[in-house]
Design an enzyme around this catalytic site. Structure first.
Site, PDB file in Angstrom:
ATOM      1  N   ASP A  70       0.820  -1.226   0.000  1.00  0.00           N
ATOM      2  CA  ASP A  70       0.000   0.000   0.000  1.00  0.00           C
ATOM      3  C   ASP A  70       0.851   1.273   0.000  1.00  0.00           C
ATOM      4  O   ASP A  70       0.684   2.139  -0.856  1.00  0.00           O
ATOM      5  CB  ASP A  70      -0.895   0.063   1.258  1.00  0.00           C
ATOM      6  CG  ASP A  70      -2.066  -0.903   1.177  1.00  0.00           C
ATOM      7  OD1 ASP A  70      -2.436  -1.297   0.057  1.00  0.00           O
ATOM      8  OD2 ASP A  70      -2.599  -1.255   2.247  1.00  0.00           O
ATOM      9  N   ARG A  76      -0.367   5.097  16.703  1.00  0.00           N
ATOM     10  CA  ARG A  76      -0.656   6.128  15.686  1.00  0.00           C
ATOM     11  C   ARG A  76      -0.273   7.528  16.144  1.00  0.00           C
ATOM     12  O   ARG A  76       0.460   8.226  15.451  1.00  0.00           O
ATOM     13  CB  ARG A  76      -2.131   6.078  15.242  1.00  0.00           C
ATOM     14  CG  ARG A  76      -2.568   4.829  14.475  1.00  0.00           C
ATOM     15  CD  ARG A  76      -1.478   4.163  13.759  1.00  0.00           C
ATOM     16  NE  ARG A  76      -1.904   3.076  12.891  1.00  0.00           N
ATOM     17  CZ  ARG A  76      -1.192   1.988  12.682  1.00  0.00           C
ATOM     18  NH1 ARG A  76      -0.031   1.822  13.280  1.00  0.00           N
ATOM     19  NH2 ARG A  76      -1.612   1.052  11.860  1.00  0.00           N
ATOM     20  N   SER A 136      -4.117  -9.009   7.460  1.00  0.00           N
ATOM     21  CA  SER A 136      -3.648  -7.635   7.638  1.00  0.00           C
ATOM     22  C   SER A 136      -3.096  -7.562   9.053  1.00  0.00           C
ATOM     23  O   SER A 136      -3.803  -7.851  10.015  1.00  0.00           O
ATOM     24  CB  SER A 136      -4.821  -6.668   7.461  1.00  0.00           C
ATOM     25  OG  SER A 136      -4.464  -5.409   7.997  1.00  0.00           O
ATOM     26  N   ASP A 157      -7.637   3.370  11.925  1.00  0.00           N
ATOM     27  CA  ASP A 157      -6.330   4.027  11.910  1.00  0.00           C
ATOM     28  C   ASP A 157      -6.339   5.351  11.152  1.00  0.00           C
ATOM     29  O   ASP A 157      -5.661   6.298  11.542  1.00  0.00           O
ATOM     30  CB  ASP A 157      -5.267   3.069  11.349  1.00  0.00           C
ATOM     31  CG  ASP A 157      -4.964   1.948  12.340  1.00  0.00           C
ATOM     32  OD1 ASP A 157      -5.033   2.214  13.555  1.00  0.00           O
ATOM     33  OD2 ASP A 157      -4.685   0.821  11.908  1.00  0.00           O
TER      34      ASP A 157
HETATM   35  N1  ARG Z   1      -8.784  -3.033  15.302  1.00  0.00           N
HETATM   36  C1  ARG Z   1      -7.577  -2.587  15.875  1.00  0.00           C
HETATM   37  C2  ARG Z   1      -7.625  -1.116  16.140  1.00  0.00           C
HETATM   38  O1  ARG Z   1      -8.433  -0.462  15.578  1.00  0.00           O
HETATM   39  C3  ARG Z   1      -6.379  -2.993  15.065  1.00  0.00           C
HETATM   40  C4  ARG Z   1      -6.125  -2.253  13.816  1.00  0.00           C
HETATM   41  C5  ARG Z   1      -4.990  -2.879  13.116  1.00  0.00           C
HETATM   42  N2  ARG Z   1      -4.639  -2.273  11.900  1.00  0.00           N
HETATM   43  C6  ARG Z   1      -4.291  -2.952  10.810  1.00  0.00           C
HETATM   44  N3  ARG Z   1      -3.888  -2.264   9.813  1.00  0.00           N
HETATM   45  N4  ARG Z   1      -4.350  -4.256  10.740  1.00  0.00           N
HETATM   46  O2  ARG Z   1      -6.887  -0.593  16.924  1.00  0.00           O
END
Ligand code: ARG
Length: 419
Positions: A16, A97, A178, A126
């Site tokens: 990506d 983040r 992912s 995210d």
């Molecule tokens: N669901 C989790 C969160 O919102 C994990 C997100 C993980 N991100 C990813 N790109 N796989 O904090």
């Protein structure tokens, strides 16, 4: 020719964000500064990732070791708040983040970039965290989210684009999952996990062994806390970074730290999420045990509700927001006397707290004991009960006088669902 504007891109080296580099050059006519944040994730070499960005045409590419900062300024606060979204998820990605964004914004200022870009999709949490954090640190920066903007829908569309535009693709077969990971744990989504009926395959986990394959003997660890921050393991003082790394190994080799849940995302979608967060779960559990010992009852009870709100705020990308800042002030005040030692026992996927001690312990043996040393004033209990139940006693007498039912067992429950 006038110099191009710059964009600072949060770069991971994956498909990506690699496609993002080309896309930002071609579609937005920007010079790309690719920033790779080391937050303790698994990788095959961050310098290779940095070089890959340069080969892709980035004008500048940097690897930044954010681990110490992440541990000292983010994880300390998460531990103080016993942070668990929906009582289960220790906010692994949600914490990293804002930590990454702080560096992106500083670099944008340093290189004079007007733009920051990230590679998040339009469906997850995210993107919200990246963008609200950027906006809170510098509302004048403009955010670009290529993945949300471009027309490519699937991974194979991106691979076609990559081939056409000379974006390097790893020869290895792409994982069907992912994954996002850092010091505080790993998040695994997609593939067969998208059916909540499917048991997670063993091979999704890398930080924890299968509890069934864990050692047959328990392993004990003593965790020392100073003002709420874990500061030693088995008597040995160490930085929080080192301590979290070590705890990930200890808890992980005993099969502790796996989470499998259906989670409510910000965008209104329920998603099936698997996590492994061995150190996070163990340290929060130990921290809670020390709080049970040292926090005054009213503070402890009030803190429980603030913990939920803290986790919600951080999950929703409000790390730099004023509400979260105010919560932190409360949390900080509660941690001043949280110094002591907790003993944890790991055994085949479990972590049990089997001992705790502190100079600030509010546990008073002479009040708690049923032995001869008992100092508790038993007689005072009668007056306490009389007054604490006086209001309800008045109510019960009134209902009986008026002939109304006081017992719930006779009233028919109301059902909102079909019977
Ligand atoms: N669901 C989790 C969160 O919102 C994990 C997100 C993980 N991100 C990813 N790109 N796989 O904090």
């Amino acid at each position: 020719m006038a110099a191009k504007d710059k964009v600072v891109l949060a770069y991971s080296g994956g498909l990506d964000t690699s496609v993002c580099i080309k896309w930002l050059q071609a579609n937005k006519n920007l010079d790309v500064v690719a920033v790779v944040g080391d937050v303790g994730q698994e990788h095959d070499g961050l310098d290779q990732i940095r070089e890959k960005a340069l080969r892709m045409g980035a004008v500048d590419s940097r690897v930044i070791d954010m681990r110490e900062d992440f541990a000292d300024h983010y994880l300390t606060k998460a531990i103080a708040a016993n942070a668990m979204y929906e009582n289960k998820y220790p906010l692994v990605s949600a914490l990293s983040r804002p930590a990454i964004v702080q560096y992106l914004v500083n670099i944008a200022h340093e290189v004079g970039a007007k733009y920051i870009a990230h590679g998040c999709t339009g469906k997850g949490n995210d993107q919200v965290r990246f963008e609200s954090s950027i906006t809170m640190l510098d509302p004048d920066l403009t955010i670009i989210a290529p993945v949300r903007e471009w027309e490519m829908k699937t991974r194979s569309d991106e691979i076609d684009y990559a081939k056409e535009h000379g974006v390097e693709i790893k020869a290895t077969k792409a994982s069907p999952y992912s994954i996002d990971d850092n010091l505080w744990g790993r998040a695994i989504e997609c593939g067969v996990l998208e059916d909540p009926w499917n048991e997670p395959p063993c091979d999704i986990y890398t930080m924890t062994v299968d509890p069934e394959a864990a050692p047959d003997k328990p392993e004990y660890v003593e965790i020392g806390f100073k003002q709420g921050v874990p500061s030693s393991l088995n008597g040995q003082e160490m930085s929080l970074l080192k301590l979290v790394e070590t705890m990930n190994v200890i808890a992980g080799r005993n099969g502790y730290g796996r989470i499998d849940m259906v989670e409510n995302r910000m965008v209104g979608v329920k998603s099936r999420e698997c996590y492994e967060a061995p150190a996070a779960l163990a340290l929060i559990k130990a921290h809670k045990a020390l709080e049970d010992l040292c926090l005054e009852r009213e503070v402890l009870h009030y803190k429980l509700s603030i913990e939920q709100s803290w986790a919600d705020a951080v999950y929703r990308g409000q790390w730099f927001g004023p509400l979260k800042e105010a919560f932190d002030a409360f949390m900080h005040a509660t941690q001043k006397c949280l110094t002591g030692t907790v003993r944890a026992k790991f055994y085949k996927g479990s972590c049990t707290i089997v001992g705790n001690k502190s100079a600030y312990s509010l546990y008073d043996y002479t009040l708690a004991t049923y032995d001869a040393a008992d100092q508790f004033n038993h007689k005072a209990a009668a007056g306490f009960i009389e007054l604490t139940s006086l209001s309800a006693k008045t109510w019960a007498a009134n209902r009986r006088r008026e002939g109304a039912q006081t017992s719930l067992t006779d009233s028919k429950p109301q059902h909102s669902c079909a019977e």
